[in-house]
Design a protein around this motif. Structure first.
Motif, PDB file in Angstrom:
ATOM      1  N   ALA A 265      75.288  59.444  41.625  1.00  0.00           N
ATOM      2  CA  ALA A 265      74.729  58.160  42.055  1.00  0.00           C
ATOM      3  C   ALA A 265      75.651  57.465  43.048  1.00  0.00           C
ATOM      4  CB  ALA A 265      74.497  57.271  40.833  1.00  0.00           C
ATOM      5  N   GLY A 266      76.963  57.531  42.784  1.00  0.00           N
ATOM      6  CA  GLY A 266      77.922  56.890  43.678  1.00  0.00           C
ATOM      7  C   GLY A 266      77.933  57.507  45.061  1.00  0.00           C
ATOM      8  N   ARG A 267      77.850  58.833  45.124  1.00  0.00           N
ATOM      9  CA  ARG A 267      77.906  59.496  46.425  1.00  0.00           C
ATOM     10  C   ARG A 267      76.602  59.372  47.201  1.00  0.00           C
ATOM     11  NH1 ARG A 267      81.737  64.713  44.709  1.00  0.00           N
ATOM     12  NH2 ARG A 267      83.646  63.464  44.712  1.00  0.00           N
ATOM     13  N   LEU A 268      75.485  59.430  46.507  1.00  0.00           N
ATOM     14  CA  LEU A 268      74.208  59.290  47.194  1.00  0.00           C
ATOM     15  C   LEU A 268      74.053  57.871  47.747  1.00  0.00           C
ATOM     16  CD1 LEU A 268      71.884  61.265  44.739  1.00  0.00           C
ATOM     17  CD2 LEU A 268      72.602  61.964  47.031  1.00  0.00           C
ATOM     18  N   SER A 269      74.526  56.867  47.008  1.00  0.00           N
ATOM     19  CA  SER A 269      74.428  55.486  47.482  1.00  0.00           C
ATOM     20  C   SER A 269      75.504  55.159  48.520  1.00  0.00           C
ATOM     21  CB  SER A 269      74.540  54.513  46.311  1.00  0.00           C
ATOM     22  OG  SER A 269      75.772  54.661  45.644  1.00  0.00           O
ATOM     23  N   ALA A 270      76.616  55.881  48.493  1.00  0.00           N
ATOM     24  CA  ALA A 270      77.700  55.612  49.436  1.00  0.00           C
ATOM     25  C   ALA A 270      77.273  55.860  50.875  1.00  0.00           C
ATOM     26  CB  ALA A 270      78.919  56.471  49.102  1.00  0.00           C
ATOM     27  N   GLY A 271      76.361  56.803  51.073  1.00  0.00           N
ATOM     28  CA  GLY A 271      75.869  57.068  52.425  1.00  0.00           C
ATOM     29  C   GLY A 271      75.231  55.831  53.036  1.00  0.00           C
ATOM     30  N   ILE A 272      74.574  55.033  52.200  1.00  0.00           N
ATOM     31  CA  ILE A 272      73.940  53.799  52.669  1.00  0.00           C
ATOM     32  C   ILE A 272      74.984  52.703  52.858  1.00  0.00           C
ATOM     33  CG2 ILE A 272      72.256  52.013  52.083  1.00  0.00           C
ATOM     34  CD1 ILE A 272      70.781  54.125  50.420  1.00  0.00           C
ATOM     35  N   VAL A 273      75.874  52.570  51.874  1.00  0.00           N
ATOM     36  CA  VAL A 273      76.885  51.511  51.917  1.00  0.00           C
ATOM     37  C   VAL A 273      77.815  51.682  53.113  1.00  0.00           C
ATOM     38  CG1 VAL A 273      78.858  50.515  50.696  1.00  0.00           C
ATOM     39  CG2 VAL A 273      76.801  51.153  49.427  1.00  0.00           C
ATOM     40  N   LEU A 274      78.271  52.914  53.345  1.00  0.00           N
ATOM     41  CA  LEU A 274      79.253  53.154  54.397  1.00  0.00           C
ATOM     42  C   LEU A 274      78.654  53.044  55.797  1.00  0.00           C
ATOM     43  CD1 LEU A 274      81.303  56.071  52.807  1.00  0.00           C
ATOM     44  CD2 LEU A 274      82.000  53.700  53.130  1.00  0.00           C
ATOM     45  N   ARG A 275      77.336  52.995  55.907  1.00  0.00           N
ATOM     46  CA  ARG A 275      76.707  52.750  57.204  1.00  0.00           C
ATOM     47  C   ARG A 275      76.694  51.258  57.540  1.00  0.00           C
ATOM     48  NH1 ARG A 275      71.511  56.904  57.716  1.00  0.00           N
ATOM     49  NH2 ARG A 275      72.729  58.828  57.499  1.00  0.00           N
ATOM     50  N   ARG A 276      76.987  50.425  56.545  1.00  0.00           N
ATOM     51  CA  ARG A 276      76.957  48.981  56.749  1.00  0.00           C
ATOM     52  C   ARG A 276      78.345  48.339  56.640  1.00  0.00           C
ATOM     53  NH1 ARG A 276      72.127  50.457  54.666  1.00  0.00           N
ATOM     54  NH2 ARG A 276      70.271  49.294  55.338  1.00  0.00           N
ATOM     55  N   LEU A 277      79.221  48.960  55.847  1.00  0.00           N
ATOM     56  CA  LEU A 277      80.547  48.395  55.629  1.00  0.00           C
ATOM     57  C   LEU A 277      81.627  49.355  56.107  1.00  0.00           C
ATOM     58  CD1 LEU A 277      80.032  47.040  51.984  1.00  0.00           C
ATOM     59  CD2 LEU A 277      79.813  45.753  54.118  1.00  0.00           C
ATOM     60  N   HIS A 278      82.764  48.805  56.452  1.00  0.00           N
ATOM     61  CA  HIS A 278      83.907  49.633  56.847  1.00  0.00           C
ATOM     62  C   HIS A 278      84.405  50.410  55.644  1.00  0.00           C
ATOM     63  CE1 HIS A 278      88.006  50.648  58.268  1.00  0.00           C
ATOM     64  NE2 HIS A 278      87.467  50.576  59.481  1.00  0.00           N
ATOM     65  N   TRP A 279      84.796  51.655  55.855  1.00  0.00           N
ATOM     66  CA  TRP A 279      85.158  52.542  54.745  1.00  0.00           C
ATOM     67  C   TRP A 279      86.388  52.068  53.982  1.00  0.00           C
ATOM     68  CZ3 TRP A 279      89.953  54.859  54.698  1.00  0.00           C
ATOM     69  CH2 TRP A 279      90.653  54.881  55.912  1.00  0.00           C
ATOM     70  N   TYR A 280      87.345  51.418  54.656  1.00  0.00           N
ATOM     71  CA  TYR A 280      88.624  51.099  53.999  1.00  0.00           C
ATOM     72  C   TYR A 280      88.483  50.105  52.845  1.00  0.00           C
ATOM     73  CZ  TYR A 280      93.477  49.669  53.360  1.00  0.00           C
ATOM     74  OH  TYR A 280      94.708  49.373  52.814  1.00  0.00           O
ATOM     75  N   PRO A 281      87.839  48.946  53.032  1.00  0.00           N
ATOM     76  CA  PRO A 281      87.686  48.049  51.867  1.00  0.00           C
ATOM     77  C   PRO A 281      86.839  48.654  50.756  1.00  0.00           C
ATOM     78  CG  PRO A 281      86.444  47.231  53.763  1.00  0.00           C
ATOM     79  CD  PRO A 281      87.323  48.330  54.259  1.00  0.00           C
ATOM     80  N   VAL A 282      85.867  49.491  51.109  1.00  0.00           N
ATOM     81  CA  VAL A 282      85.048  50.157  50.090  1.00  0.00           C
ATOM     82  C   VAL A 282      85.914  51.069  49.234  1.00  0.00           C
ATOM     83  CG1 VAL A 282      83.155  51.777  49.683  1.00  0.00           C
ATOM     84  CG2 VAL A 282      82.934  50.030  51.458  1.00  0.00           C
ATOM     85  N   MET A 283      86.804  51.837  49.872  1.00  0.00           N
ATOM     86  CA  MET A 283      87.686  52.735  49.126  1.00  0.00           C
ATOM     87  C   MET A 283      88.633  51.957  48.211  1.00  0.00           C
ATOM     88  SD  MET A 283      86.769  55.762  50.237  1.00  0.00           S
ATOM     89  CE  MET A 283      85.126  55.107  50.483  1.00  0.00           C
ATOM     90  N   ASN A 284      89.146  50.820  48.693  1.00  0.00           N
ATOM     91  CA  ASN A 284      90.056  50.018  47.866  1.00  0.00           C
ATOM     92  C   ASN A 284      89.358  49.469  46.631  1.00  0.00           C
ATOM     93  OD1 ASN A 284      92.529  50.204  49.256  1.00  0.00           O
ATOM     94  ND2 ASN A 284      91.876  48.690  50.760  1.00  0.00           N
ATOM     95  N   VAL A 285      88.146  48.958  46.807  1.00  0.00           N
ATOM     96  CA  VAL A 285      87.386  48.441  45.671  1.00  0.00           C
ATOM     97  C   VAL A 285      87.139  49.564  44.657  1.00  0.00           C
ATOM     98  CG1 VAL A 285      85.135  47.537  44.955  1.00  0.00           C
ATOM     99  CG2 VAL A 285      86.302  46.567  46.941  1.00  0.00           C
ATOM    100  N   CYS A 286      86.829  50.754  45.149  1.00  0.00           N
ATOM    101  CA  CYS A 286      86.572  51.893  44.264  1.00  0.00           C
ATOM    102  C   CYS A 286      87.806  52.245  43.438  1.00  0.00           C
ATOM    103  CB  CYS A 286      86.127  53.104  45.083  1.00  0.00           C
ATOM    104  SG  CYS A 286      84.471  52.953  45.785  1.00  0.00           S
ATOM    105  N   LEU A 287      88.969  52.271  44.063  1.00  0.00           N
ATOM    106  CA  LEU A 287      90.191  52.622  43.344  1.00  0.00           C
ATOM    107  C   LEU A 287      90.544  51.568  42.292  1.00  0.00           C
ATOM    108  CD1 LEU A 287      92.236  53.957  46.373  1.00  0.00           C
ATOM    109  CD2 LEU A 287      91.663  55.273  44.328  1.00  0.00           C
ATOM    110  N   LEU A 288      90.372  50.308  42.636  1.00  0.00           N
ATOM    111  CA  LEU A 288      90.631  49.249  41.662  1.00  0.00           C
ATOM    112  C   LEU A 288      89.642  49.324  40.500  1.00  0.00           C
ATOM    113  CD1 LEU A 288      91.357  46.267  44.095  1.00  0.00           C
ATOM    114  CD2 LEU A 288      93.017  47.555  42.726  1.00  0.00           C
TER     115      LEU A 288
END
Length: 425
Positions: A265-288
């Motif tokens: 679910a995370g990877r299938l939805s990430a394709g949509i999220v990463l087209r709208r948001l910069h990858w770096y803050p998304v990765m930080n939120v994921c790690l936290l």
């Protein structure tokens, strides 16, 4: 239509290998019961899978375009078909080692070929990120199916039963069917062609030179640590469910499917999220988020009392909470892979993927061995608490990865403008 057919084949191949690769946790649990091996001995199965991936990738990735991506995938499928047939025909711990050896060799050929083919299909960086996340999401769908398929063949009332080996007849048939479909699909790989005047030795040297670029060094270390975390959790979660949460063997495997479902679910939805948001803050939120799940879920696993009549409704809360770590973990691997590969021309994707596969394999083996040792020597709780260490290190590495990517410029936006079909050149 030809493009869609190729994508379907690539996703199907990845689905097949998802089942085989990520069955290692289930097989670890079953060989402990069926063959009476120790936890530390069973943990070497991860090494039999990952070390061949690293070695074969190192040896062939640089000149795999000369062999051809389609041929490489056909060879890989043929090898794993034979290995699956051997499991029920020659039941032994040694056969399980040979199975994962075959899977490792085959996946090295296949992953480099699949990733490189995506580079030929993608038209730009955004499409590449979307296809990469879709591919990895479909991979996790295969992992999810694997837990239920294996769980169906496991007899919880007789853990030592070897009836679970019958699952490999089904897997052999699936591998053979994929082989036939791939044979009937045409590829045009001219865009990945290496210079004719260059020798294989020069191809290999070019891959090594690629490694010494600062951006690539930071990337492979980050990938190594991520896979270390993922395999630490994925490979030992069935055993954790069985021994710490006191779940029956079959249910221990099936509950682990929640982890795979979250990754999918995370990877299938990430394709949509990463087209709208910069990858770096998304990765930080994921790690936290990963760290938060570890801190919140593991305290709930202490003092669990065995219940012989346990059901999904009465299972400990931690059995459902801890696998949610996969939801936050999911976007990281395909995200950083896409950023790295889309920064290179298609002709370099094979060599870069080779380096990625090598360090991913080493990370997987390291994670499984460390977790297996700590699990046996101390406790499953302590083993999973240790994942907080690499999570923190990856958080730091991503900062330097972003700086290196920005320092390399925006050349990656030139990715694509190319396709694997001659009619669309």
């Amino acid at each position: 239509m030809q493009r869609r057919r190729i994508l379907f084949i690539l996703f199907l191949i990845y689905f097949v290998f998802a089942i085989l690769l990520n069955s290692v946790g289930t097989v670890i649990l079953q060989v402990i019961h069926s063959y009476g091996v120790s936890k530390s001995s069973a943990s070497v199965l991860e090494g039999f899978k990952d070390l061949p991936i690293a070695i074969v990738s190192f040896a062939v990735a640089s000149f795999l375009p000369r062999l051809g991506y389609k041929r490489a995938m056909l060879v890989g499928l043929a090898i794993v078909t034979c290995a699956c047939l051997a499991m029920p025909l020659v039941p032994a711990f040694g056969t399980a080692k040979l199975l994962f050896l075959a899977v490792g060799v085959s996946f090295a050929l296949t992953k480099v070929s699949v990733y490189s083919t995506l580079g030929l299909i993608a038209k730009d960086r955004k499409e590449h990120a979307g296809l990469m996340n879709l591919l990895e999401g479909f991979f996790m769908v295969g992992v999810l199916c694997a837990y239920w398929v294996f769980g169906f063949f496991i007899d919880s009332h007789d853990p030592s039963s070897r009836g679970w080996l019958n699952v490999y007849w089904l897997l052999a048939a699936l591998c053979a069917a994929t082989f036939v479909l791939l044979t009937m699909t045409t590829f045009d790989e001219r865009l990945a062609a290496l210079p004719a005047e260059r020798t294989p030795a020069q191809d290999f040297a070019a891959m090594l030179k690629l490694f010494f670029k600062p951006l690539v060094c930071i990337f492979v270390v980050t990938a190594f640590l991520y896979v270390l975390i993922e395999q630490s959790v994925g490979s030992w979660l069935p055993t954790f469910n069985n021994e710490i949460l006191k779940l029956p063997a079959a249910m221990s495997v099936q509950v682990t499917s929640i982890f795979a479902a979250c990754l999918a679910a995370g990877r299938l939805s990430a394709g949509i999220v990463l087209r709208r948001l910069h990858w770096y803050p998304v990765m930080n939120v994921c790690l936290l988020g990963m760290g938060a799940v570890v801190v919140l879920a593991l305290p709930l696993t202490h003092d669990v009392v065995a219940n012989p009549n346990v059901t999904w409704a009465t299972a400990p809360a931690a059995a459902f909470l801890f696998p949610l770590i996969g939801l936050f973990m999911a976007p990281i691997y395909p995200g950083i892979n896409s950023v790295m590969l889309s920064s290179l021309p298609p002709a370099q994707h094979s060599a870069m993927t080779g380096l990625l596969v090598i360090f991913s394999a080493l990370g997987g083996t390291t994670g499984s061995l460390i977790t297996g040792y700590v699990f046996g020597a101390f406790s499953g709780h302590f083993a999973f608490y240790l994942t907080l260490v690499p999570i923190g290190v990856v958080l730091v590495m991503l900062f330097f990865f972003r700086r290196a990517v920005e320092g390399a410029g925006d050349g990656g936006d030139q990715l694509g403008a190319s396709t694997i079909m001659g009619s669309q050149h």
